[in-house]
Scaffold this active site. Structure first.
Site, PDB file in Angstrom:
ATOM      1  N   ILE A  85       0.834  -1.191  -0.092  1.00 58.44           N
ATOM      2  CA  ILE A  85      -0.053   0.014  -0.009  1.00 58.44           C
ATOM      3  C   ILE A  85       0.941   1.300   0.054  1.00 58.44           C
ATOM      4  CG2 ILE A  85      -1.406   1.359   1.582  1.00 58.44           C
ATOM      5  CD1 ILE A  85      -2.670  -1.481   2.316  1.00 58.44           C
ATOM      6  N   ASN A 104       2.188   4.546   7.781  1.00 58.95           N
ATOM      7  CA  ASN A 104       1.490   3.378   7.152  1.00 58.95           C
ATOM      8  C   ASN A 104       2.306   2.179   7.584  1.00 58.95           C
ATOM      9  OD1 ASN A 104      -0.016   1.874   4.943  1.00 58.95           O
ATOM     10  ND2 ASN A 104       2.297   1.921   4.117  1.00 58.95           N
ATOM     11  N   SER A 134      -7.261   0.004  10.091  1.00 62.53           N
ATOM     12  CA  SER A 134      -7.741  -1.336   9.272  1.00 62.53           C
ATOM     13  C   SER A 134      -9.455  -1.279   9.736  1.00 62.53           C
ATOM     14  CB  SER A 134      -6.943  -2.485   9.735  1.00 62.53           C
ATOM     15  OG  SER A 134      -7.494  -3.756   9.295  1.00 62.53           O
ATOM     16  N   TYR A 163      -3.117  -8.141  15.994  1.00 58.13           N
ATOM     17  CA  TYR A 163      -3.586  -7.259  15.167  1.00 58.13           C
ATOM     18  C   TYR A 163      -4.517  -6.449  15.347  1.00 58.13           C
ATOM     19  CZ  TYR A 163      -3.610  -5.456  10.099  1.00 58.13           C
ATOM     20  OH  TYR A 163      -3.738  -4.724   9.024  1.00 58.13           O
ATOM     21  N   LYS A 218      -4.649  -2.109  15.854  1.00 56.23           N
ATOM     22  CA  LYS A 218      -5.546  -1.297  14.720  1.00 56.23           C
ATOM     23  C   LYS A 218      -6.482  -0.463  15.697  1.00 56.23           C
ATOM     24  CE  LYS A 218      -2.969  -2.015  11.320  1.00 56.23           C
ATOM     25  NZ  LYS A 218      -2.355  -1.075  10.584  1.00 56.23           N
ATOM     26  N   ILE A 248      -6.907  -6.006   1.320  1.00 59.30           N
ATOM     27  CA  ILE A 248      -6.314  -5.326   0.001  1.00 59.30           C
ATOM     28  C   ILE A 248      -5.189  -6.197  -0.311  1.00 59.30           C
ATOM     29  CG2 ILE A 248      -4.961  -3.449  -0.739  1.00 59.30           C
ATOM     30  CD1 ILE A 248      -7.600  -2.475   0.364  1.00 59.30           C
ATOM     31  N   THR A 250      -1.791  -7.360  -1.414  1.00 57.46           N
ATOM     32  CA  THR A 250      -0.716  -6.847  -1.300  1.00 57.46           C
ATOM     33  C   THR A 250       0.438  -8.107  -1.187  1.00 57.46           C
ATOM     34  OG1 THR A 250      -0.454  -6.280   1.165  1.00 57.46           O
ATOM     35  CG2 THR A 250      -1.314  -4.555  -0.220  1.00 57.46           C
TER      36      THR A 250
HETATM   37  P1  NDP Z   1       3.146  -4.812   3.339  1.00 58.57           P
HETATM   38  O1  NDP Z   1       3.795  -5.947   4.207  1.00 58.57           O
HETATM   39  O2  NDP Z   1       3.193  -5.100   2.014  1.00 58.57           O
HETATM   40  O3  NDP Z   1       3.982  -3.499   3.376  1.00 58.57           O
HETATM   41  C1  NDP Z   1       4.404  -3.102   4.647  1.00 58.57           C
HETATM   42  C2  NDP Z   1       5.571  -2.246   4.691  1.00 58.57           C
HETATM   43  O4  NDP Z   1       6.074  -1.799   5.889  1.00 58.57           O
HETATM   44  C3  NDP Z   1       7.070  -3.150   4.201  1.00 58.57           C
HETATM   45  O5  NDP Z   1       7.639  -2.767   3.334  1.00 58.57           O
HETATM   46  C4  NDP Z   1       7.639  -3.383   5.632  1.00 58.57           C
HETATM   47  O6  NDP Z   1       8.920  -3.926   5.232  1.00 58.57           O
HETATM   48  C5  NDP Z   1       7.566  -2.169   6.290  1.00 58.57           C
HETATM   49  N1  NDP Z   1       7.705  -2.491   7.590  1.00 58.57           N
HETATM   50  C6  NDP Z   1       7.411  -3.384   8.539  1.00 58.57           C
HETATM   51  N2  NDP Z   1       7.822  -3.107   9.723  1.00 58.57           N
HETATM   52  C7  NDP Z   1       8.524  -2.033   9.624  1.00 58.57           C
HETATM   53  C8  NDP Z   1       8.996  -1.087  10.789  1.00 58.57           C
HETATM   54  N3  NDP Z   1       9.461  -1.740  11.885  1.00 58.57           N
HETATM   55  N4  NDP Z   1       9.754  -0.267  10.254  1.00 58.57           N
HETATM   56  C9  NDP Z   1       9.444   0.388   9.220  1.00 58.57           C
HETATM   57  N5  NDP Z   1       8.926  -0.246   8.186  1.00 58.57           N
HETATM   58  C10 NDP Z   1       8.444  -1.547   8.394  1.00 58.57           C
HETATM   59  O7  NDP Z   1       1.876  -4.622   3.849  1.00 58.57           O
HETATM   60  P2  NDP Z   1       0.645  -3.823   3.229  1.00 58.57           P
HETATM   61  O8  NDP Z   1       1.196  -2.887   2.297  1.00 58.57           O
HETATM   62  O9  NDP Z   1      -0.419  -4.778   2.913  1.00 58.57           O
HETATM   63  O10 NDP Z   1      -0.008  -2.971   4.450  1.00 58.57           O
HETATM   64  C11 NDP Z   1       0.230  -1.651   4.817  1.00 58.57           C
HETATM   65  C12 NDP Z   1      -0.588  -0.977   5.964  1.00 58.57           C
HETATM   66  O11 NDP Z   1      -1.801  -1.460   5.751  1.00 58.57           O
HETATM   67  C13 NDP Z   1      -0.323  -1.878   7.412  1.00 58.57           C
HETATM   68  O12 NDP Z   1      -0.362  -0.818   8.352  1.00 58.57           O
HETATM   69  C14 NDP Z   1      -1.357  -2.898   6.965  1.00 58.57           C
HETATM   70  O13 NDP Z   1      -1.567  -3.217   8.564  1.00 58.57           O
HETATM   71  C15 NDP Z   1      -2.261  -2.083   6.665  1.00 58.57           C
HETATM   72  N6  NDP Z   1      -3.481  -2.800   6.203  1.00 58.57           N
HETATM   73  C16 NDP Z   1      -3.410  -3.627   5.112  1.00 58.57           C
HETATM   74  C17 NDP Z   1      -4.430  -4.461   4.864  1.00 58.57           C
HETATM   75  C18 NDP Z   1      -4.188  -5.289   3.865  1.00 58.57           C
HETATM   76  O14 NDP Z   1      -5.432  -6.347   3.404  1.00 58.57           O
HETATM   77  N7  NDP Z   1      -3.081  -5.586   2.886  1.00 58.57           N
HETATM   78  C19 NDP Z   1      -5.697  -4.224   5.190  1.00 58.57           C
HETATM   79  C20 NDP Z   1      -5.897  -3.282   6.547  1.00 58.57           C
HETATM   80  C21 NDP Z   1      -4.630  -2.552   6.987  1.00 58.57           C
HETATM   81  P3  NDP Z   1       9.201  -5.752   5.471  1.00 58.57           P
HETATM   82  O15 NDP Z   1       8.531  -6.316   4.363  1.00 58.57           O
HETATM   83  O16 NDP Z   1      10.553  -5.797   5.758  1.00 58.57           O
HETATM   84  O17 NDP Z   1       8.081  -6.078   6.610  1.00 58.57           O
END
Ligand code: NDP
Length: 254
Positions: free
Chosen positions: A22, A93, A146, A161, A165, A194, A196
Site C-alpha cells: 500500500i 502506514n 484497518s 493485530y 489497529k 487489500i 499486497t
Molecule cells: P506490506 O507488508 O506489503 O508492506 C508493509 C511495509 O512496511 C513493508 O515494506 C515492511 O517491510 C514495512 N515495515 C514493516 N515493519 C516495519 C518497521 N518496523 N519499520 C519500518 N517499516 C516497516 O503490507 P501492506 O502494504 O499490506 O500494509 C500496509 C499497511 O496497511 C499496514 O499498516 C497494514 O496493517 C495495513 N492494512 C493492510 C491491509 C491489507 O489487506 N493488506 C488491510 C488493512 C490494513 P518488511 O517487508 O521488511 O516487513
C-alpha cells in the site's frame, strides 16, 4: 479544476512502509498529486523512490528507519527535513500482521505486532508533530488503521493485530483533538482486505473465504486507497480531523 483543492503541490510527504504494498503504490499517487515524497522503511527503498521521481517528476528520497525505535525515528525525521528542506505531510502506514490464535500468541509475538502497528505509528506521529510545532508549521497526518479496528476477522486468529489497529483508530482521534489548535490534522484510513505482499501469501482457502464474505466479491487494490489518502492530506478536507475512513468493499456494512 478552478479550485485545485486536491493538489499536494509544494508539499513534502513522508510515507512509512513505502518499500512495497500500500505504501509504495500510494506514495506514487501522492507524487502524482504534486508532492515531493520521502520514504521511511526498514528496508532500503531507494529504488522505489527513484522510480517515483522518474515517473512523476518530483523530488524523492528514502531513509532506512525502524518505526519501533523512537531514536531511529527522531533521527530519520531530522535527516528527512534536512534532505527535503521541509516536511508537511505524513502517511503513517508501516505495519505487520500475525495470524496466530490468542492461546498460542507468545509475549514476543504480541509485543512485536503492538511494537510496529501501535508504538511505531505513535513514535512517527510524535516525532513529526514535534518537528511541525518546533518549526511553527501546520501539517497533516493520515494513519493506516484497518477494518480490523472495528470488526474481528475470521477464520484466522489475529487478536494482536486487531487490538493494535483499534489502538491506531483511537490514537488518531486523541492526537486530532490534542493537536487541533496547533493546525495539525490527524485522520486514519481503515482498509478492508487489500491485495499486497502482506495478504498475497495467506492460505488460499482463507482468502477464498474472505472474498465470499465481501459484498464486492473481491479484495481491494492498493490504488483504491489513494483517493482517500490524498483527500485527507489535501486542502479538500480542511475541516476534517479525527476521522476514520473505511474503504472495504462494504465488508463492515453487513
Ligand atoms: P506490506 O507488508 O506489503 O508492506 C508493509 C511495509 O512496511 C513493508 O515494506 C515492511 O517491510 C514495512 N515495515 C514493516 N515493519 C516495519 C518497521 N518496523 N519499520 C519500518 N517499516 C516497516 O503490507 P501492506 O502494504 O499490506 O500494509 C500496509 C499497511 O496497511 C499496514 O499498516 C497494514 O496493517 C495495513 N492494512 C493492510 C491491509 C491489507 O489487506 N493488506 C488491510 C488493512 C490494513 P518488511 O517487508 O521488511 O516487513
Amino acid at each position: 479544476m478552478k479550485h485545485d483543492i486536491f493538489s499536494l503541490k509544494g508539499k513534502v510527504a513522508i510515507v512509512t512502509g513505502g518499500n512495497q504494498g500500500i505504501g509504495k503504490v500510494v506514495a506514487g499517487y501522492i507524487a502524482d498529486a504534486g508532492a515531493d515524497v520521502i520514504i521511511f522503511d526498514k528496508n532500503d527503498a531507494t529504488a522505489v523512490a527513484e522510480e517515483i521521481a522518474e515517473e512523476y517528476g518530483v523530488r524523492t528520497g528514502a531513509i532506512i528507519c525502524n518505526v519501533t525505535d523512537p531514536e531511529d525515528v527522531k533521527k530519520a525525521i531530522g535527516e528527512a527535513a534536512e534532505k527535503m528542506g521541509t516536511l508537511d505531510l505524513l502517511f503513517n502506514n508501516a505495519g505487520i500482521c500475525l495470524h496466530k490464535d490468542a492461546l498460542d500468541c507468545t509475549p514476543k509475538d504480541w509485543l512485536k505486532v503492538i511494537g510496529v502497528n501501535l508504538n511505531g505509528i505513535f513514535f512517527v506521529a510524535q516525532a513529526f508533530g514535534r518537528y511541525l510545532v518546533s518549526n511553527g508549521k501546520s501539517g497533516n497526518i493520515v494513519n493506516t488503521a484497518s477494518m480490523s479496528a472495528t470488526i474481528v476477522n475470521i477464520p484466522q486468529g489475529q487478536a494482536s493485530y486487531n487490538s493494535s489497529k483499534a489502538g491506531v483508530a483511537h490514537l488518531t482521534k486523541s492526537l486530532a483533538v490534542e493537536w487541533a489548535e496547533k493546525g495539525i490534522r490527524v485522520n486514519s484510513i481503515s482498509p478492508g482486505y487489500i491485495m499486497t505482499e502482506m495478504t498475497g501469501t495467506v492460505r488460499k482457502d482463507w482468502r477464498d473465504f474472505w472474498v465470499s464474505t465481501i459484498p464486492f466479491k473481491r479484495m481491494g487494490k492498493p490504488e483504491e486507497l489513494a483517493g482517500a489518502v490524498i483527500y485527507l492530506l489535501s486542502d479538500a478536507s480542511t475541516y476534517t480531523s479525527g476521522c476514520d475512513m473505511l474503504i472495504d468493499g462494504c465488508f463492515t456494512a453487513v
